[in-house]
Each structure stands twice: as C-alpha cells, then as structure tokens.
Design an enzyme around this catalytic site. Structure first.
Site, PDB file in Angstrom:
ATOM      1  N   GLU B  81       0.841  -1.200   0.000  1.00 22.09           N
ATOM      2  CA  GLU B  81       0.000   0.000   0.000  1.00 22.09           C
ATOM      3  C   GLU B  81       0.873   1.245   0.000  1.00 22.09           C
ATOM      4  OE1 GLU B  81      -2.022  -1.260   3.891  1.00 22.09           O
ATOM      5  OE2 GLU B  81      -1.963   0.901   4.047  1.00 22.09           O
ATOM      6  N   CYS B 113      -3.332  -4.438   4.037  1.00 20.73           N
ATOM      7  CA  CYS B 113      -2.193  -5.285   4.434  1.00 20.73           C
ATOM      8  C   CYS B 113      -2.211  -6.662   3.791  1.00 20.73           C
ATOM      9  CB  CYS B 113      -2.146  -5.424   5.948  1.00 20.73           C
ATOM     10  SG  CYS B 113      -1.877  -3.863   6.792  1.00 20.73           S
ATOM     11  N   ARG B 200     -11.190   0.813  17.826  1.00 20.40           N
ATOM     12  CA  ARG B 200     -11.433  -0.540  18.355  1.00 20.40           C
ATOM     13  C   ARG B 200     -12.175  -1.439  17.374  1.00 20.40           C
ATOM     14  NH1 ARG B 200     -10.521  -2.150  23.173  1.00 20.40           N
ATOM     15  NH2 ARG B 200      -9.615  -0.731  24.711  1.00 20.40           N
ATOM     16  N   THR B 202     -11.429  -2.058  14.538  1.00 22.85           N
ATOM     17  CA  THR B 202     -10.476  -2.822  13.721  1.00 22.85           C
ATOM     18  C   THR B 202     -10.148  -4.180  14.361  1.00 22.85           C
ATOM     19  OG1 THR B 202      -8.552  -1.864  14.810  1.00 22.85           O
ATOM     20  CG2 THR B 202      -9.364  -0.720  12.850  1.00 22.85           C
ATOM     21  N   HIS B 235      -1.083 -12.466  10.405  1.00 27.56           N
ATOM     22  CA  HIS B 235      -0.814 -11.043  10.165  1.00 27.56           C
ATOM     23  C   HIS B 235      -0.553 -10.357  11.506  1.00 27.56           C
ATOM     24  CE1 HIS B 235      -0.770  -7.040   8.699  1.00 27.56           C
ATOM     25  NE2 HIS B 235      -1.860  -6.698   9.359  1.00 27.56           N
ATOM     26  N   ARG B 244      -2.831 -13.314  20.235  1.00 26.59           N
ATOM     27  CA  ARG B 244      -4.171 -13.622  20.732  1.00 26.59           C
ATOM     28  C   ARG B 244      -4.936 -14.523  19.764  1.00 26.59           C
ATOM     29  NH1 ARG B 244      -8.914  -9.317  21.519  1.00 26.59           N
ATOM     30  NH2 ARG B 244     -10.379 -10.982  21.025  1.00 26.59           N
TER      31      ARG B 244
END
Lengths: 133, 349
Positions: B81, B113, B200, B202, B235, B244
């Site tokens: 990008e 991404c 948040r 995202t 990612h 997580r």
C-alpha cells in the site's frame, strides 16, 4: 540540476544491474561498458554482471550537497574496488560519514538515487553500504 | 500443487523505540508496550522505498532458488500500500533491476495489508494453471502512520519475496483459502497522506473475525488441527493481535514464535505475514507443516498450508536470514531523524 529521465533510462543496465563488458583478447572489464577495448581496439566482448561486494579505495564527504541531495547530506562518495578488481564510484548510504574508512568493506544495495522534485520521475540505482554480513 | 522455490527478505537497519515516539506526543509508552506488545519498529531511510526493498528481497529469493534465471520468471506481482508512484508500476522497475524483462507479466496489487499474500496466491495460480514455470510474488511496504496516531507506533517497513514454481520446491502449498467481506475498518482516500482507521472496530469484527474465518475454513478444508502444524504465522498489526488470534484458536506460543516479528519490527503492512513466513522457513525442517494467514483491512484474509521439503536444508544458509536482519546491525534514531526520513516535516521549498 536533476538527471533527465531519458538519460537515466538509457543507463538502466548499469545503474540497475551493474552490467559491464569484458573484452575477449585483454580480459579487461569496463564499467560503464565500452564498445571498443582502448588497449587494443578489440570489439569482441561479453556482458558481465559485477560482483556486489568490494572495498573502499578512497572517498570524500559531501557536506554542501547539490539541491536534490541537500536533505540527505552529509554523505560519502567512494571509489570502490569490487571483488573482481573493477573500480567504480558511488554514493555511500546507511553509514555515519565519520565511520567511513579507506579499506572498509562494502556491499552494493539498490536504492533511490534521486527524484525530479515533488512531481517528477524517481531514479534508482546502486549505492554502497558497509558490509556487515 | 505449486509452491515456493526461493524466498528472501529485506529490512531497513534503522529503528525507533516506542518511548521516543511517545515522548513527542505525550503518550503513555508503557501502555503501548504492554497493551499492543510493541517495543520498537523499523524505519526506512529516505533512499529506501517499496521498490528498493522489493529488489533486495527478490535478489535473495533468486539466490535461494539456485538454478532459476531471472529471464525465466513469467510474472512479477508486488503487493503494497506504499507503491512509490500513484501511477507507474513498481513491478517494472523491480523486473528491470532483476534482469527479468521484457517477456514477463507484471501487476501491482493493493488490498491494505493483504496485498502481499494476494501476490503469492495469484503467482501460484499461474503455476498451477500451467501458464509459466516461475512467478515472483513480493510483499513490501514502507507503511504510513499519521503523526500522533496509534498507527505511528507500529507502521514499519520491510519486504518478503517468493519465487513460485512446481519443481525443486522448498515448501509445497497444500491448501489455500481466502475469506473476505466489505469492512470499513481502515482506509486511505486518494490524495490523503495517511490512512484512517476505526479504532477498536479494527479488532473483533475486522482482524479477528477474518483471520479466524480463513483459518477455521482452511483447517476444515484440510481436515487438520492446530496441533498438526509445526509453525503458524498470522498477520501482525501489533505484537498482541497475532498472539491472541493464535492462542484463542488452539495454537501455541512455540508455534508462532519464529514468525512473530512485530514486537520489535512493527507492522510491515503487506509484508507482515509473508516476512514472518521467511523467518519461519529460516528455522523450518523438512516435513514441517506451516500455517500462514494474512489480513488486510477492507477486509479479508488469505490462508495457506505449506509443507516444507528436504531442499530447505540446501538453501537456508545461502543468504542472510530474516532474524539477523531484524536483530543485528541496528541504528536507533530519535524522532527528529524519523520525521525527516518519513517526510513528516513540511518544507515550502
């Protein structure tokens, strides 16, 4: 004064891929390439890609840079002898100018060399960085 | 199926610490370090961009590919990008620098991404379709993050390159799965310098939903379980999310460790999971199974299952490894130099 993009385009083989010529009779390598061997007039040659490691033979530090490099100064300009003995001049990058030394081992990296202002063409080519691996 | 014949990575040597950015904006460095698990990030100098990072990574991929000539590469796809030009392909410059022109197909990919894994996916499709013997996929970014924005603590630079082929593989691609929906979590409008994001939002609905969607689908498709893998790469927009999403799905810390680069690399956007894969291949052994899952806002994930072959032992040490680029020969810079490098200082000249 910036480099014309047409001239830069003509020099891609040298700037992008470090293409040189090696003459058959003398075995000499020339960079940038020549059509005729100046030692014997030979025109028979082959294209060779120069090695990507070498060492600094001599250098200078540019502290008052031309406009297009003003923001990256001070920077070193070095004459480097590559592993095959070919000598060429180029800009140093990724190094504090106070650390540049004669004999320093360097590696060739592909970098942005200059740009024609904010709107113009970006020019790419080889620069030298200290060899650390 | 198609797979990886050669791989390589490149990273800048410059780093900036989270504390240095936080100091300028009055942000709380410990909360970024703990909350997002970010310690420092890579910073490209002014003469390094997506094209130059791509060339260096691709040259290393050619070294590891051993007997592949640049002229034999049938396609070059660069996912980023931060293509240096709005109009003019990055791929033509990279192809020219490698000596792969003129008989080659070239395209620049963009999908936040996820652009890098897209390039990998399409490159392998050409091989599977029998269109060509080799295709080069590059994932590279010099990521943008607005001054004082949370992204400024993570937006980093790097590249991973993969030469895809069908013989003499380093890693065989056994399965792929792509998962995408229309998601307004992160975007950059034309003529804007920096991307915007939905804070948040995202997280759960964006990164976690798509990454888990693709991972669970490929596990089902392959009839495999997390414990069947030696390694997993997700990612990495920060340090915390990939950890997580791995642990929540039953993967272990040991499985993600080799490719979990973001705590000290930052978010290399399109480069993130592909560079993580290069670091994982650097330590992988023949027979190892690797799960890779990208994520790109907007939004989608591409998942891949790789089986490492015997040839990895021959090629691993032929050029520099990713961890060495990440951990050695570093130059730490202060915010002023960083602002100059990233062209964040406005000059009227």
């Amino acid at each position: 004064m910036t480099m014309f993009s047409s001239r830069n385009w003509r020099e891609y083989p040298q700037r992008y891929r470090m293409e040189a010529v090696k003459f058959k009779k003398s075995g000499l390598t020339f960079f940038p390439p020549r059509d005729i061997d100046p030692t014997n007039g030979d025109v028979e040659c082959e294209k060779v890609n120069l090695p990507d490691i070498g060492k600094i033979l001599t250098f200078t530090v540019v502290r008052i840079a031309p406009a297009q490099w003003g923001d990256v100064g001070p920077y070193g300009i070095a004459i480097v002898e590559l592993a095959d003995g070919t000598r060429l001049m180029g800009q140093m990058t990724d190094v504090d100018v106070n650390e540049i030394k004669i004999g320093m081992e360097v590696r060739v990296e592909f970098r942005r060399v200059q740009q024609e202002g904010h709107h113009g063409v970006l020019s790419y080519g080889y620069k030298f960085v200290p060899k650390w691996w | 199926m198609a797979g990886i014949v050669g791989y390589g990575a490149h990273l800048p040597r410059h780093r900036i610490k989270v504390e240095e950015i936080a100091k300028v904006w009055g942000a709380d460095a410990p909360s970024y370090k703990k909350g997002l698990m970010l310690r420092e990030k890579s910073v490209p100098p002014p003469d390094m961009d997506t094209i130059t990072l791509s060339v260096e990574a691709a040259r290393r991929a050619l070294v590891r590919a051993q007997n592949v000539n640049a002229v034999d590469i049938g396609a070059i796809y660069i996912g980023s990008e931060s293509h240096p030009y709005a109009v003019k392909p990055s791929g033509t410059t990279v192809a020219e620098a490698l000596g792969a022109t003129p008989d080659i197909h070239c395209a620049d990919f963009e999908f936040a991404c996820k652009a890098g894994s897209e390039a990998m996916y399409v490159a392998m499709s050409h091989i599977d379709a029998g269109q060509m013997d080799f295709a080069l996929a590059i994932a590279a970014d010099t990521s943008q993050g607005a001054p004082s924005d949370a992204l400024e603590f993570s937006a980093a630079a790097g590249a991973g390159a993969f030469i895809m082929g069908r013989e003499n593989l380093i890693a065989d691609c056994l399965y792929t799965h792509s998962y995408m929906t229309d998601m307004p979590d992160f975007w950059r409008r034309e003529h804007e310098f920096y991307p915007q994001h939905a804070g948040r939002f995202t997280g759960e609905e964006a990164y976690f939903a798509h990454t888990k969607g693709a991972t669970q689908a490929i596990l089902k498709k392959s009839n495999m379980k997390p414990e069947d893998f030696t390694y997993a790469v997700f990612h990495q927009p920060n340090g915390k999310f990939p950890q997580r999403v791995a642990l929540e799905q039953g993967f272990t810390q040991e499985q993600i460790d080799p490719g979990w680069l973001s705590p000290t690399l930052g978010n290399t956007y399109s480069g993130a999971s592909p560079i993580g894969l290069t670091a994982t291949l650097d330590v992988a052994k023949p027979g190892d199974m690797i799960l890779m899952c990208s994520y790109g806002s907007g939004a989608g994930s591409d998942a891949f299952i790789w089986k490492v072959t015997d040839r990895i032992d021959e090629v691993r040490d032929l050029t520099i490894k990713t961890r060495k680029l990440l951990e050695e020969n570093l130059t730490y810079i202060e915010y002023g130099t960083y602002a100059k490098f990233r062209r964040k200082i406005i000059k009227n000249a």
